[in-house]
Design a protein around this motif. Structure first.
Motif, PDB file in Angstrom:
ATOM      1  N   PRO A  69      32.245  -5.244 -14.674  1.00 27.46           N
ATOM      2  CA  PRO A  69      32.748  -6.366 -15.469  1.00 27.46           C
ATOM      3  C   PRO A  69      32.193  -7.704 -15.006  1.00 27.46           C
ATOM      4  O   PRO A  69      32.142  -8.658 -15.767  1.00 27.46           O
ATOM      5  CB  PRO A  69      34.266  -6.287 -15.275  1.00 27.46           C
ATOM      6  CG  PRO A  69      34.526  -4.889 -14.898  1.00 27.46           C
ATOM      7  CD  PRO A  69      33.335  -4.426 -14.138  1.00 27.46           C
ATOM      8  N   ARG A  70      31.815  -7.784 -13.741  1.00 23.21           N
ATOM      9  CA  ARG A  70      31.267  -9.046 -13.226  1.00 23.21           C
ATOM     10  C   ARG A  70      29.845  -9.302 -13.696  1.00 23.21           C
ATOM     11  O   ARG A  70      29.336 -10.388 -13.528  1.00 23.21           O
ATOM     12  CB  ARG A  70      31.240  -8.985 -11.697  1.00 23.21           C
ATOM     13  CG  ARG A  70      32.555  -9.241 -11.056  1.00 23.21           C
ATOM     14  CD  ARG A  70      32.717 -10.704 -10.732  1.00 23.21           C
ATOM     15  NE  ARG A  70      33.888 -10.914  -9.928  1.00 23.21           N
ATOM     16  CZ  ARG A  70      33.851 -11.038  -8.608  1.00 23.21           C
ATOM     17  NH1 ARG A  70      32.713 -10.997  -7.965  1.00 23.21           N
ATOM     18  NH2 ARG A  70      34.952 -11.229  -7.947  1.00 23.21           N
ATOM     19  N   VAL A  81      18.599 -15.417  -3.237  1.00 23.41           N
ATOM     20  CA  VAL A  81      19.658 -14.419  -3.402  1.00 23.41           C
ATOM     21  C   VAL A  81      19.831 -13.641  -2.100  1.00 23.41           C
ATOM     22  O   VAL A  81      20.923 -13.532  -1.557  1.00 23.41           O
ATOM     23  CB  VAL A  81      19.326 -13.465  -4.561  1.00 23.41           C
ATOM     24  CG1 VAL A  81      20.339 -12.342  -4.637  1.00 23.41           C
ATOM     25  CG2 VAL A  81      19.276 -14.227  -5.885  1.00 23.41           C
ATOM     26  N   ASP A  82      18.741 -13.087  -1.625  1.00 24.01           N
ATOM     27  CA  ASP A  82      18.800 -12.328  -0.382  1.00 24.01           C
ATOM     28  C   ASP A  82      17.373 -12.026   0.049  1.00 24.01           C
ATOM     29  O   ASP A  82      16.417 -12.245  -0.709  1.00 24.01           O
ATOM     30  CB  ASP A  82      19.588 -11.022  -0.571  1.00 24.01           C
ATOM     31  CG  ASP A  82      20.259 -10.568   0.718  1.00 24.01           C
ATOM     32  OD1 ASP A  82      21.211  -9.768   0.636  1.00 24.01           O
ATOM     33  OD2 ASP A  82      19.823 -10.999   1.806  1.00 24.01           O
ATOM     34  N   ILE A 104      18.215  -4.504  -4.133  1.00 24.01           N
ATOM     35  CA  ILE A 104      19.207  -5.557  -3.909  1.00 24.01           C
ATOM     36  C   ILE A 104      20.127  -5.566  -5.114  1.00 24.01           C
ATOM     37  O   ILE A 104      19.663  -5.622  -6.258  1.00 24.01           O
ATOM     38  CB  ILE A 104      18.535  -6.936  -3.743  1.00 24.01           C
ATOM     39  CG1 ILE A 104      17.645  -6.937  -2.501  1.00 24.01           C
ATOM     40  CG2 ILE A 104      19.573  -8.037  -3.646  1.00 24.01           C
ATOM     41  CD1 ILE A 104      16.827  -8.206  -2.331  1.00 24.01           C
ATOM     42  N   MET A 105      21.422  -5.490  -4.812  1.00 28.86           N
ATOM     43  CA  MET A 105      22.384  -5.634  -5.898  1.00 28.86           C
ATOM     44  C   MET A 105      23.042  -6.997  -5.755  1.00 28.86           C
ATOM     45  O   MET A 105      23.642  -7.297  -4.721  1.00 28.86           O
ATOM     46  CB  MET A 105      23.446  -4.546  -5.858  1.00 28.86           C
ATOM     47  CG  MET A 105      24.247  -4.532  -7.154  1.00 28.86           C
ATOM     48  SD  MET A 105      25.521  -3.293  -7.247  1.00 28.86           S
ATOM     49  CE  MET A 105      26.868  -4.117  -6.439  1.00 28.86           C
ATOM     50  N   THR A 106      22.905  -7.793  -6.781  1.00 28.53           N
ATOM     51  CA  THR A 106      23.452  -9.134  -6.716  1.00 28.53           C
ATOM     52  C   THR A 106      24.515  -9.310  -7.775  1.00 28.53           C
ATOM     53  O   THR A 106      24.339  -8.913  -8.925  1.00 28.53           O
ATOM     54  CB  THR A 106      22.353 -10.202  -6.884  1.00 28.53           C
ATOM     55  OG1 THR A 106      22.958 -11.500  -6.989  1.00 28.53           O
ATOM     56  CG2 THR A 106      21.501  -9.957  -8.108  1.00 28.53           C
ATOM     57  N   PRO A 107      25.641  -9.898  -7.386  1.00 27.46           N
ATOM     58  CA  PRO A 107      26.716 -10.061  -8.358  1.00 27.46           C
ATOM     59  C   PRO A 107      26.476 -11.191  -9.348  1.00 27.46           C
ATOM     60  O   PRO A 107      27.168 -11.278 -10.349  1.00 27.46           O
ATOM     61  CB  PRO A 107      27.941 -10.368  -7.482  1.00 27.46           C
ATOM     62  CG  PRO A 107      27.378 -10.934  -6.237  1.00 27.46           C
ATOM     63  CD  PRO A 107      26.045 -10.329  -6.040  1.00 27.46           C
ATOM     64  N   LEU A 108      25.506 -12.020  -9.094  1.00 26.83           N
ATOM     65  CA  LEU A 108      25.326 -13.181  -9.953  1.00 26.83           C
ATOM     66  C   LEU A 108      23.854 -13.523 -10.028  1.00 26.83           C
ATOM     67  O   LEU A 108      23.165 -13.564  -9.013  1.00 26.83           O
ATOM     68  CB  LEU A 108      26.112 -14.375  -9.378  1.00 26.83           C
ATOM     69  CG  LEU A 108      25.890 -15.751  -9.996  1.00 26.83           C
ATOM     70  CD1 LEU A 108      26.335 -15.771 -11.434  1.00 26.83           C
ATOM     71  CD2 LEU A 108      26.686 -16.796  -9.215  1.00 26.83           C
ATOM     72  N   VAL A 109      23.363 -13.724 -11.239  1.00 25.11           N
ATOM     73  CA  VAL A 109      21.966 -14.117 -11.422  1.00 25.11           C
ATOM     74  C   VAL A 109      21.931 -15.348 -12.316  1.00 25.11           C
ATOM     75  O   VAL A 109      22.591 -15.386 -13.357  1.00 25.11           O
ATOM     76  CB  VAL A 109      21.141 -12.979 -12.073  1.00 25.11           C
ATOM     77  CG1 VAL A 109      19.724 -13.464 -12.355  1.00 25.11           C
ATOM     78  CG2 VAL A 109      21.097 -11.763 -11.163  1.00 25.11           C
ATOM     79  N   VAL A 110      21.181 -16.348 -11.870  1.00 25.96           N
ATOM     80  CA  VAL A 110      21.019 -17.562 -12.669  1.00 25.96           C
ATOM     81  C   VAL A 110      19.549 -17.660 -13.064  1.00 25.96           C
ATOM     82  O   VAL A 110      18.679 -17.792 -12.217  1.00 25.96           O
ATOM     83  CB  VAL A 110      21.419 -18.811 -11.869  1.00 25.96           C
ATOM     84  CG1 VAL A 110      21.255 -20.059 -12.714  1.00 25.96           C
ATOM     85  CG2 VAL A 110      22.855 -18.689 -11.369  1.00 25.96           C
ATOM     86  N   ARG A 119      32.003  -0.463  -7.102  1.00 28.31           N
ATOM     87  CA  ARG A 119      30.662   0.093  -6.917  1.00 28.31           C
ATOM     88  C   ARG A 119      30.667   1.599  -7.127  1.00 28.31           C
ATOM     89  O   ARG A 119      29.698   2.155  -7.654  1.00 28.31           O
ATOM     90  CB  ARG A 119      30.140  -0.249  -5.526  1.00 28.31           C
ATOM     91  CG  ARG A 119      29.722  -1.694  -5.361  1.00 28.31           C
ATOM     92  CD  ARG A 119      28.798  -1.860  -4.174  1.00 28.31           C
ATOM     93  NE  ARG A 119      29.446  -1.504  -2.929  1.00 28.31           N
ATOM     94  CZ  ARG A 119      30.197  -2.340  -2.219  1.00 28.31           C
ATOM     95  NH1 ARG A 119      30.401  -3.570  -2.650  1.00 28.31           N
ATOM     96  NH2 ARG A 119      30.737  -1.941  -1.082  1.00 28.31           N
ATOM     97  N   ARG A 121      21.145  -4.931 -10.604  1.00 28.74           N
ATOM     98  CA  ARG A 121      20.441  -4.208  -9.549  1.00 28.74           C
ATOM     99  C   ARG A 121      18.961  -4.534  -9.670  1.00 28.74           C
ATOM    100  O   ARG A 121      18.377  -4.464 -10.751  1.00 28.74           O
ATOM    101  CB  ARG A 121      20.674  -2.714  -9.717  1.00 28.74           C
ATOM    102  CG  ARG A 121      19.808  -1.884  -8.816  1.00 28.74           C
ATOM    103  CD  ARG A 121      19.994  -0.430  -9.080  1.00 28.74           C
ATOM    104  NE  ARG A 121      18.919   0.336  -8.508  1.00 28.74           N
ATOM    105  CZ  ARG A 121      19.067   1.554  -7.999  1.00 28.74           C
ATOM    106  NH1 ARG A 121      20.256   2.119  -8.011  1.00 28.74           N
ATOM    107  NH2 ARG A 121      18.041   2.189  -7.505  1.00 28.74           N
ATOM    108  N   VAL A 134      24.170  -3.407 -13.991  1.00 29.44           N
ATOM    109  CA  VAL A 134      25.104  -2.481 -13.364  1.00 29.44           C
ATOM    110  C   VAL A 134      26.364  -2.446 -14.209  1.00 29.44           C
ATOM    111  O   VAL A 134      26.791  -3.476 -14.744  1.00 29.44           O
ATOM    112  CB  VAL A 134      25.425  -2.964 -11.932  1.00 29.44           C
ATOM    113  CG1 VAL A 134      26.540  -2.140 -11.317  1.00 29.44           C
ATOM    114  CG2 VAL A 134      24.180  -2.897 -11.077  1.00 29.44           C
TER     115      VAL A 134
END
Lengths: 669, 203, 425
Positions: free
Chosen positions: C105-106, C130-131, C142-148, C351, C110, C102
């Motif tokens: 900057p963070r 995540v969710d 699902i839009m996630t601000p952080l993925v590890v 967003r 998506r 997406v």
């Protein structure tokens, strides 16, 4: 007596042996695997109890030795030649019967017997003593006097190449002003301490080569009595300290606890006041409390004199005390005559307390401020409303104009909404209308010196004025003024001239409320518009402001637009720094650390510890979640750790957004 | 509700918050004279203890008497600043030893952060008109109050932006006159207010 | 005449030789029908190694409820190529997952998961869950601000894997409008989020407050333009070209009525809704009224509909996207909203920008391999469609050779015992 002494010694000996045995056993167990302080304390208590129980049991069993009859029988048994003379003498209480008996031989027998019974337990005690002597002294000391920090006393079997950072002990000494004692923590990894505390980290062995790194600072370890130590000071910022010994490392997170300022509540006076004359005394009372102790407390007052642009100020204190306690109540009495107040003067009063914090400066706590105003001479002769601070009711009163808009909107929506909603909404508007009506009422009735009774009368009370004329007459009579016209049209008094429209508004509002209560906003609207018109007429009469607002000048913006002679120049805006720049860095670190968990859990735990320290200042919730994850990982509770990490990521980066269908467009929810 | 600029005066419990009743109209007039900013023709008064104060991102506060926030006022002032508002405080006494200055600066330090001198090359001084620093007022020159000409304004800044601006220069007296009287002035002494409003609207 | 004993002994010898002959015959002759080995979803991972050692005439069949991991499918395919007949049957769910960076900057990601309706999708990564969401139609987003690490979606037991894409490169956002609270707070929100912003606020004739380099609308440098009001008119035709080239455009408030953007906007601007706000009301997005989108164009997409009308609509123009937002005072939400409103406001505007911001076409989409992200498709591609095994073709199960050897030993032992025990009295 000899037998008694011997048996008593036997009981004591076995009791002592029981204690020593348990202590030896516990010490051996502690040597194999270090026992926690609580466990050792429990074992010590058990050992002492076992010793006492053993001694008591044996003493109880041997209590017969205190019975003369039994002792006599025992002697008779060993000396048949007595032919029960001794027993008879004891039974009959006639010592003469045994007068010709020589006791020397019994004494020897008793001594031999006493020695025989005492020999085994004391031999065993001797053996136990040798064992204790042979055991490492630290092992026995840890069992004999268990306390935090004695990990260092535990005998070491490790080689010189082993880490000198285990075991580790930290002594935390709070600042002197708190009066608190030093506490000791075994194996510190996370230390919470008051700002200004000193932390002495201690370990076994010499200190050469051991260094503590805190940011860019390095602190070398000192050595004393075969123990090394490093002293750290707790600053206001959280830090992580790395203690390094050759290839070994320990990280200690230091979380500073701020000494909070005192909390002060002014009990009396309970509210602001306006006084006609500056006479009398005002009782002052306040409560203060502090987490460590209040060093001083007092009342402060400021007297403001003057008006317009000319003001003078005086200040002072009252009731100063030095309680040096965690809670205190201060009392004083303020003499208004002593302040030399004049009409129009204002006295601001508050209570202030200071704690004894001499590290970062005394924390100062203050109460709310009460205002005592001396009325001006003309204050009670005028309907001028001072634009004073708003009362609690005024803050929630909305204007008549806005109420009309709400009622109009409700009437328009009426065909579309359910009856219940209509009733609920109409009653809500009615409640606001009532509040505004009360405000108008207070302006009219209270200011005219009347009782507040009109508004507080029951709707059907005979006290309520039923007609406008009745109301005006009451208002008029309340003023003690002559009704001779001065300079107003219609022969009305100035009071009536100003208040007649307000009274009309008041009555109209009452009618409007009635209609709104029965969910008839359409029928209420004419009354509301009538009230609005009346208020506007009243405002035009003189300085009457229902909400204390000063007169407004309305600028004709279109007329003056760009009429200024001077021209401005373009300018450059400086960019804002990203509020999230710290968060972005933290996200990156968090991601890297979580990826490390699977490969090197201890390193990941250390990294999480440092991340937690960094986040303590500006993201305490995230730091707390990280702390929970770290603790769970140390305990091997992977489910709890995962749950804590999930919470931490949401706190750090925000919640994900989920849709139950494939989004056609972007991510706008 | 439209998005025009509304000049808001802060009402607080402890003092004479309305000591400059003509100032709002004068500033509104000034904004309209020099800019095309959509501005409401009248100002509003909003109590600091009321959550509605958050609807006006530029608030003006003045007075002569001690400033002591109650809990609701303190809470709202903190929220106001945290969310990006700009609080402009002017000491109507023009007295750095005076009670308004001491109490107001204490309250700001306690609620938000201590005030510090604002450099005279701050973008505020070039936001519309060019100034070398805070314009001197006639009350300063007349020896009013503390008898000083204050070279700097004080401010609390957040991420490089002014959150609280504190003046000892008595702009409240300087600007407290009917806008019609501007025609008698050779130099419009309210021009700095344009800088303040433009800075607030664009920073 | 033989005695019963000797008859018994003879029978034992013949039986032993008979079984031995059966064994010899079985090892020499091939069976008329091929042997079948079967495994289910849960056991197949442990069977493939054994299947590899089985002779080529053995047929291998998998009864699948979920598509196995790609390595198992590839292994089965290899067995099929080596001469084994490999078939499968069952109804694994048709699931696929795709990830996309997406413009944020963070570094948000998506994730689109195609899955059957009413199934539950649980999305995880290396850190945690995540969710999760229950699918109503074709899938879930699902839009996630952080993925590890890797992303794993679990859909009714079916596991799908994809890796997070690289972050989208950031370009600047241009904000133009009159000096106002709306412009100020939009720029603040974007900058606080980490967007580089080029701004121009109009203050007076020939007086602007600007930030950044002069406006040249070029998708190499600019990702999107935000127009707060009709002053966007000044950008002229350059704006249309920019959008056609892939740039994004956000038209806020009444900006859509500017003639330069009328052809780009998803719809027209209606009369502003009026709302009576009580003093105690909490302000949220849209609670203070908005300019509704009217006369929505045929290719317009409604993104936010309220009782008073369409508040947000979007549209694609060439390679670019345009969003029309009716809110002209969203800043009130930030300043006077409930707790957390300043963060929510910032996130919302980010967003909005992400919905239109220009992204280079060659941006990696993040699928690890198609095999992992679309397991059923991979299974079908490698092994063909599902083919159930018919019952009449099932061969009988062969007798275990150890049993036959045991029988031989028993028979010989009985015969030997009988001879040894002769004459025993």
């Amino acid at each position: 007596m000899i037998l008694a002494i011997g048996l008593a010694l036997r009981a004591a000996g076995w009791g002592l042996l029981a204690v020593m045995t348990l202590i030896i056993g516990s010490a051996l167990a502690d040597l194999a695997a270090p026992l926690p302080v609580a466990t050792r304390m429990t074992l010590l208590a058990i050992a002492i109890a076992a010793g006492l129980v053993t001694a008591a049991t044996l003493a109880w069993r041997d209590r017969y030795v205190l019975s003369l009859e039994r002792v006599a029988l025992w002697i008779e048994e060993r000396f048949p030649s007595l032919e029960f003379a001794l027993a008879t003498a004891v039974e009959t209480g006639a010592p003469a019967i045994a007068s010709n008996v020589a006791p020397e031989s019994w004494r020897a027998t008793a001594v031999r017997r006493a020695i025989r019974v005492v020999r085994p337990p004391f031999a065993a005690v001797l053996v136990a003593g040798v064992i204790i002597f042979v055991l490492p002294s630290g092992a026995v000391a840890r069992m004999r006097t268990p306390h935090r920090g004695d990990a260092l006393d535990r005998p070491s079997r490790s080689s010189s190449a082993a880490s000198r950072l285990t075991p580790l002990v930290a002594d935390i000494t709070p600042p002197a002003y708190t009066g608190q004692r030093t506490t000791t923590v075994d194996e510190p990894s996370d230390v919470r301490a008051l700002v200004g505390s000193t932390i002495a980290v201690r370990g076994r062995g010499a200190g050469s080569g051991i260094v503590a790194r805190r940011g860019t600072d390095s602190i070398l370890a000192a050595t004393e009595n075969g123990r090394w130590s490093i002293t750290l000071r707790v600053d206001a910022r959280p830090t992580a300290v790395r203690i390094v010994d050759r290839g070994f490392q320990r990280i200690i997170a230091i979380e500073p606890v701020t000494d909070l300022p005192p909390i002060v509540s002014l009990l009396t006076p309970a509210r602001d006041s306006v006084l006609r004359t500056p006479m009398g005394r005002i009782a002052l009372s306040a409560d203060a409390s502090d987490d460590f102790g209040i060093a001083s407390a007092a009342f402060e007052y400021i007297v403001s004199s003057g008006e317009g642009e000319n003001f003078k100020f005086r200040s002072g204190t009252l009731g100063a005390t030095q309680p040096n306690a965690r809670r205190t109540t201060i009392n004083a009495s303020l003499s208004l005559e002593s302040l030399g107040l004049n009409p129009g003067d204002i006295v601001h009063i508050r209570a202030v307390a200071r704690d004894g914090n001499n590290v970062s400066g005394p924390g100062i706590g203050s109460s709310e401020t009460r205002t005592i105003r001396i009325a001006r001479h003309d204050e009670y002769d005028s309907v001028a409303v001072e634009a004073a601070g708003p009362s609690d009711e005024e803050k929630s009163v909305i204007s008549e104009r806005m109420l009309i808009m709400l009622a109009e909107a409700l009437e328009k929506a009426r065909p579309r909404i359910a009856r219940d909603s209509l009733v609920s909404e109409a009653r809500s508007i009615a409640a606001d209308q009532k509040r505004l009506r009360r405000t108008v009422g207070e302006v009219v009735f209270t200011r005219l010196g009347g009782e507040s009774g009109e508004e507080h009368s029951d709707e059907d009370s005979p006290a309520r004025a039923k007609t406008m004329q009745d109301m005006l007459a009451r208002a008029d009579s309340a003023t003690n003024r002559s009704t001779d016209p001065i300079d107003f049209g219609g022969g009305e008094s100035p009071v009536v001239a100003i208040n007649k429209p307000l009274l009309e508004a008041y009555n109209a509002m009452w009618d409007a409320s009635t209609e709104l209560e029965i969910a008839e906003p359409g029928r209420a609207l004419p009354h509301m518009r009538r009230a609005l018109a009346a208020i506007q007429r009243a405002r035009a009469a003189e300085r009457v402001y229902l909400r204390g607002r000063p007169p407004e000048v309305v600028v004709d913006v279109n007329k003056v637009r760009l009429q200024g002679k001077d021209k401005g120049t373009s300018s450059v805006r400086r960019p804002n720094s990203a509020a999230d720049s710290a968060t972005l860095r933290r996200i990156e670190r968090f991601t890297n650390i979580v990826e490390l968990v699977g490969r090197d859990a201890p390193a990941a735990i250390d990294s999480l510890l440092i991340l937690r320290i960094d986040a303590l200042g500006d993201a305490p919730s995230f730091a707390a979640a990280i702390g929970e994850a770290t603790n769970a990982m140390r305990r091997g509770q992977s489910a709890a750790a995962t749950e804590a990490l999930a919470r931490a990521r949401r706190l750090l980066a925000g919640e994900p957004i989920a849709r139950d269908s494939l989004a056609r467009w972007g991510v706008v929810p | 509700m439209t998005s025009e600029f509304v000049f808001a005066t802060a009402q607080y419990e402890s003092g004479d918050w309305d000591s400059a009743p003509l100032l709002p109209a004068n500033i509104i007039d000034t904004i309209a004279r020099y800019t095309e900013i959509t501005v409401a023709p009248t100002g509003v008064v909003v109590p600091l203890s009321d959550d509605r104060m958050l609807r006006y991102p530029l608030l003006y506060l003045t007075g002569h008497l001690p400033v002591r926030f109650n809990e609701a006022e303190r809470r709202n002032v903190k929220r106001f600043v945290d969310r990006g508002g700009l609080l402009f405080i002017d000491d109507h006494n023009h007295d750095i030893d005076g009670t308004f200055h001491k109490t107001a600066t204490e309250e700001i330090a306690r609620t938000i952060a201590p005030l510090a001198e604002l450099p005279n090359d701050h973008p505020l001084y070039s936001a519309f008109f060019k100034f070398d620093g805070p314009p001197t007022t006639s009350h300063e020159l007349n020896g009013w109050g503390d008898n000083l000409v204050h070279k700097h304004l004080l401010a609390v800044q957040r991420a490089g932006k002014i959150a609280v601006l504190f003046s000892n220069k008595d702009y409240s007296s300087e600007w407290n006159y009917h806008p019609e009287s501007k025609r008698f002035l050779t130099v419009d002494n309210t021009r700095f207010a344009v800088n303040l409003v433009v800075y607030a609207l664009t920073a | 005449m033989r005695s019963p004993r000797s008859t018994f002994e003879l029978v034992c010898r013949l039986a032993a030789f008979g079984v031995l002959g059966w064994l010899l015959g079985g090892s020499v002759m091939s069976s008329p029908t091929r042997r079948l080995e079967r495994a289910s979803t849960s056991g197949i991972a442990g069977r493939v190694a054994a299947w590899t050692r089985s002779p080529p005439n053995v047929r291998l069949h998998a009864d699948l409820t979920t598509a196995p991991d790609p390595w198992i499918v590839d292994w089965l395919a290899a067995l099929g190529h080596s001469g084994h007949g490999v078939t499968w049957s069952g109804s694994p769910p048709a699931v696929a997952m795709g990830t996309e960076a997406v413009a944020d900057p963070r570094g948000s990601v998506r994730v689109d998961v195609a899955a059957p309706a009413h199934t539950r999708v649980v999305l995880r990564d290396s850190a945690s869950v995540v969710d999760s969401v229950r699918v109503s139609e074709l899938g879930a987003t699902i839009m996630t601000p952080l993925v590890v690490g890797e992303l794993v979606a679990d859909v009714g037991g079916q596991r799908v894997v994809a890796s997070a894409p690289d972050s989208a490169p950031l370009r600047a956002i241009v904000v133009v409008g009159d000096a106002s609270w709306e412009g100020k707070f939009i720029v603040s929100a974007l900058e606080e989020r980490g967007w580089p912003v080029v701004a121009r606020f109009h203050v007076a004739p020939n007086v602007d407050v600007t930030q950044g380099t002069p406006l040249v609308l070029d998708t190499n440098r600019i990702a999107a333009v935000v127009a707060i009001d009709t002053s966007v008119q000044s950008l002229g035709s350059a704006l249309e070209h920019f959008v056609h080239e892939g740039g994004g455009l956000v038209l806020a408030g009444a900006a859509s009525s500017a003639s330069a953007v009328v052809s780009l906007a998803p719809g027209s601007v209606g009369a502003r809704t009026r709302v009576v706000l009580r003093p105690a009301d909490t302000i949220g997005l849209g609670t203070t009224g908005f300019y509704p989108v009217t006369a929505l164009k045929s290719d317009g997409v409604i993104l936010d509909r309220r009782p008073s009308g369409i508040a947000v609509a979007a549209r694609r123009i060439g390679a670019g996207r345009v969003v029309q937002i009716g809110y002209d005072d969203s800043w009130r939400w930030r300043m006077a909203g409930g707790p957390g409103s300043e963060v929510a406001y910032r996130d919302w505007w980010s967003r909005v920008i992400a919905s239109v911001a220009y992204l280079p076409g060659s941006l990696p989409r993040g699928a690890v391999t198609q095999s992992a992200s679309a397991p059923l498709a991979h299974l079908t591609e490698r092994l063909g469609p599902a083919r159930p095994v018919s019952a009449d073709r099932l061969p009988s199960a062969p007798i275990d050779q150890r049993i036959l050897l045991g029988l031989i030993m028993i028979f010989l032992l009985m015969e030997w015992s009988s001879r040894r025990l002769r004459g025993l009295k």
